[in-house]
Each structure stands twice: as C-alpha cells, then as structure tokens.
Write a protein that holds these residues in place. Structure first.
Motif, PDB file in Angstrom:
ATOM      1  N   ASP A 231     -19.020 -41.637  -5.559  1.00 23.71           N
ATOM      2  CA  ASP A 231     -18.629 -40.368  -4.946  1.00 23.71           C
ATOM      3  C   ASP A 231     -19.704 -39.986  -3.939  1.00 23.71           C
ATOM      4  O   ASP A 231     -20.796 -39.540  -4.309  1.00 23.71           O
ATOM      5  N   THR A 233     -19.335 -37.737  -1.468  1.00 23.67           N
ATOM      6  CA  THR A 233     -18.890 -36.521  -0.789  1.00 23.67           C
ATOM      7  C   THR A 233     -20.044 -35.756  -0.165  1.00 23.67           C
ATOM      8  O   THR A 233     -19.938 -35.244   0.961  1.00 23.67           O
ATOM      9  N   ALA A 234     -21.170 -35.678  -0.866  1.00 19.91           N
ATOM     10  CA  ALA A 234     -22.312 -34.914  -0.355  1.00 19.91           C
ATOM     11  C   ALA A 234     -22.824 -35.496   0.954  1.00 19.91           C
ATOM     12  O   ALA A 234     -23.147 -34.760   1.902  1.00 19.91           O
ATOM     13  N   LEU A 236     -21.095 -37.399   3.127  1.00 23.60           N
ATOM     14  CA  LEU A 236     -20.077 -37.220   4.163  1.00 23.60           C
ATOM     15  C   LEU A 236     -20.051 -35.781   4.658  1.00 23.60           C
ATOM     16  O   LEU A 236     -19.878 -35.535   5.862  1.00 23.60           O
ATOM     17  N   ASN A 237     -20.218 -34.830   3.766  1.00 21.14           N
ATOM     18  CA  ASN A 237     -20.267 -33.423   4.178  1.00 21.14           C
ATOM     19  C   ASN A 237     -21.486 -33.150   5.056  1.00 21.14           C
ATOM     20  O   ASN A 237     -21.418 -32.393   6.033  1.00 21.14           O
ATOM     21  N   TRP A 268     -16.071 -41.898   6.941  1.00 17.07           N
ATOM     22  CA  TRP A 268     -16.880 -43.034   6.521  1.00 17.07           C
ATOM     23  C   TRP A 268     -17.346 -43.887   7.702  1.00 17.07           C
ATOM     24  O   TRP A 268     -18.282 -44.692   7.578  1.00 17.07           O
ATOM     25  N   ASP A 277     -13.874 -35.602  10.800  1.00 15.00           N
ATOM     26  CA  ASP A 277     -12.571 -34.986  10.575  1.00 15.00           C
ATOM     27  C   ASP A 277     -12.176 -34.311  11.880  1.00 15.00           C
ATOM     28  O   ASP A 277     -12.871 -33.407  12.354  1.00 15.00           O
TER      29      ASP A 277
END
Length: 362
Positions: A231, A233-234, A236-237, A268, A277
C-alpha cells in the motif's frame, strides 16, 4: 487546430533551410528543446554534421549567473559557439511563420544529479538514481522553476514541460543491464518510489515500514517467492501534492503563456510523462504519449477526456514504421497533435507527417 512537430536546436542552427523544411510539413507549431537531457541524435538533413552527442543535460539559452542560486544547469560544452542556440533556432522558425513552444526537461539531469547526489531519487535500498532529481527538495523545485522563469524572461513562447516530477527505475542508465531479471511492471514501480531524506520527512514514521515492505516485495519477486501487496498511498499522495504545486507555480511564472504538461493519468507513472490524477493538476493542456498501438492510444485519450475538460494533445511518433496516422486519436478526443520528430525522421517519415497533417487539418 494546432499540428506541431518536435525539433532540436541542432536541427536548425547552422542550417538555413531547416525552418522552411519544417514549415513545408504543414505544421504551425514547433516544440523546440530549450532545456534537455543527454542524448545522441542523428541529423539527416543538416549540411554540416550527422551525429550530435549531447554529453550531458544542458540549457540551450543563456545562463545568467545572477538569476541562479544553488542548482543550475550546464551550458552545452559541445556547442560553445552560440550561447543562445534556442533563441537563434526560435527566430528562424518564427521568420518561417511558425509558433514556438519551449521544450523544458526539468528533473532529468545526470549532470546536476551527479554533482548534487543529496537531491536525487533514492530507492528503498538506499541506492541513488543520479539522473533523477527529486522534487521533494526545495532546491530542485527552485531549479525547475528558475528554468521556467528564465525562458519566460528571455523569450515570448509557450512552454511544454517534460519530467515535471519524479523519474524512477526506468529511463535513466546507459548500457542498461537489468532485463535479465524479468522484473514485472509492479516491481519496477516499487523500485521507482523515492525514499530520499526529503521524501522520508514528508512520509513521516510510515517511511521506514514502507521501504522495508518494498525491499521485501522486490526481493521476493527476484527470488521467485510470493509477497504481500504494497500500500503506497502515502507516497502517491505526496507525489500528487508536490507535482500539483510545481505546475501551479510554473503557470504563475508563465503568465499568459500556455503551459503544456507531458503526463499520464496514472499516479504510479514516473519518467518524462509525469504520473498524476488529471482532476487535480491544472495545466493549459495535457500531452499524452500515443506511441504504441493506435487502438490503445485512442482508449487512453477517451479515458482522459472523460476525466478532464482540459485540452488533450496527442504526442505521436512518426519514427515507428507501423505508425498509421492520427485520425482515430482526433476522434477519441485529442484537440491537438505533436509529431515526434522533425529532425530525426527520414524522408519517408517526414512525408508521413506531412500526409497526416494535410489529411486531418481542421
């Protein structure tokens, strides 16, 4: 509609026929390299040379010492005869009736990264990628934005931003010797996550655990055993926040100039096309690489068009012998096209660019 072609300064400087030859393709815009990475290129049409070896990343505009602090680009040591090669080439193109976009590679520089390893991307094993400047560092952001501001101060041109974020495991080393490990796309992405001190600070206590998980997952794949999913996510954020701010600041510096961003709608992605995004970053246009299968490129454009109202530019290559034009890409949502590459192409490939432009002009 804009049909544009990519070109290098060395395609034009010293060739009095180059601008007219490019204009004859039917393009109305030229994306001209102003800050660029190391490359070896061929110049099929130049009257004085055939192979150009740009040994390091360089700025092709005058580097005014008083405008730089900390990191700064190098001048092209193989082209000391003209400190303003971008200006010379741009003037020739303008005289031929073409508009010019400055092609700016921001965070891809082995020269700067080798001289300042503390601001480069560092993978989960602690290994640095000297070609990849990490924009988590304020010094790197200042460097990138000074490139933008200096081009804007010296020329009245639009901007196309390449490598406006992280570079990762791919798109970097000379004489690549990694294919034998059969790394999956997932492992290559994990090896592209940055754990330099600045990124670790942004991630906080999560950084050590995530780096250890990445090492375990990559080692497991290399050794043929299974591993738990990661994971990230951190990370990517964090990337999303830094990139969005960098683009906002670049647009602010650009004023009324258009800012086009080479991008992919996948957080990614690392490399020349920044992974983001599309709903969270606001350039004047997104430039999507459409170099592969035409149907896949069309689907990519349709998906992007469904997610953003910002114009989409299809970056297509005429250097691929299987390339079959751009009509499907325009139907899928591309508002403009940039053809790669007016300097590198053979006569046959340039003819195909001309045919594509005349056949789809609207």
């Amino acid at each position: 509609m804009r049909h544009g072609v990519f070109a290098y300064t060395w395609d034009l400087v010293g060739d009095p026929e180059a601008a007219a030859r490019i204009a004859d393709l039917g393009a109305n815009t030229v994306t001209l390299q102003a800050a660029y990475h190391a490359v070896r290129g061929i110049t099929p049409w130049h009257p004085a040379h055939r192979v150009v070896h740009a040994e390091h990343a360089a700025a092709y505009f005058p580097i005014r010492a008083d405008r730089w602090s900390g990191l700064r680009p190098l001048a092209p040591t193989w082209a000391v005869d003209n400190p303003d090669r971008f200006g010379t080439a741009a003037a020739a193109l303008t005289a031929a009736g073409l508009s010019v976009e400055a092609w700016l590679v921001l965070t891809h520089s082995s020269a700067v990264g080798t001289a300042h390893p503390d601001v480069t991307v560092r993978n989960a094993y602690g290994e640095r990628y000297p070609y990849a400047l990490c924009p988590s560092h304020q010094a790197v952001r200042d460097y990138a934005l000074t490139i933008v501001s200096e081009v804007c101060a010296q020329y009245d041109v639009d901007l196309m931003l390449e490598a406006c974020g992280w570079l990762g495991f791919d798109h970097g080393s000379h004489h690549e010797k990694t294919e034998g490990a059969n790394l999956s796309a997932s492992a290559r992405r994990l090896l592209s996550l940055c754990f330099c001190p600045a990124c670790r600070t942004a991630l906080g206590p999560e950084a050590d655990r995530l780096a250890a998980s990445v090492r375990s997952a990559v080692d497991a794949e290399l050794h043929g055993v299974s591993a738990d999913p990661i994971d990230a996510t951190a990370v990517l954020n964090h990337r999303a926040t830094v990139i969005a701010e960098l683009v906002r600041e670049a647009k602010s510096l650009a004023g009324n100039r258009r800012v086009l961003l080479m991008a992919a709608d996948d957080p990614w992605v690392t490399g020349p096309d920044v992974g983001i995004d599309f709903q969270n970053v606001q350039p004047d246009a997104f430039v999507l690489k459409c170099w592969g299968d035409t149907n896949a490129a069309a689907q990519q454009l349709k998906a992007a068009a469904a997610r953003t109202d910002i114009p989409l530019v299809a970056n297509v290559t005429a250097l691929n012998t299987e390339w079959d034009g751009v009509s499907e890409l325009l139907e899928a949502g591309a508002a403009e096209v940039r053809y790669y590459h007016a300097g590198l192409g053979s006569r046959d490939r340039l003819d195909r660019i001309r045919t594509a432009i005349t056949g789809t002009r609207r």
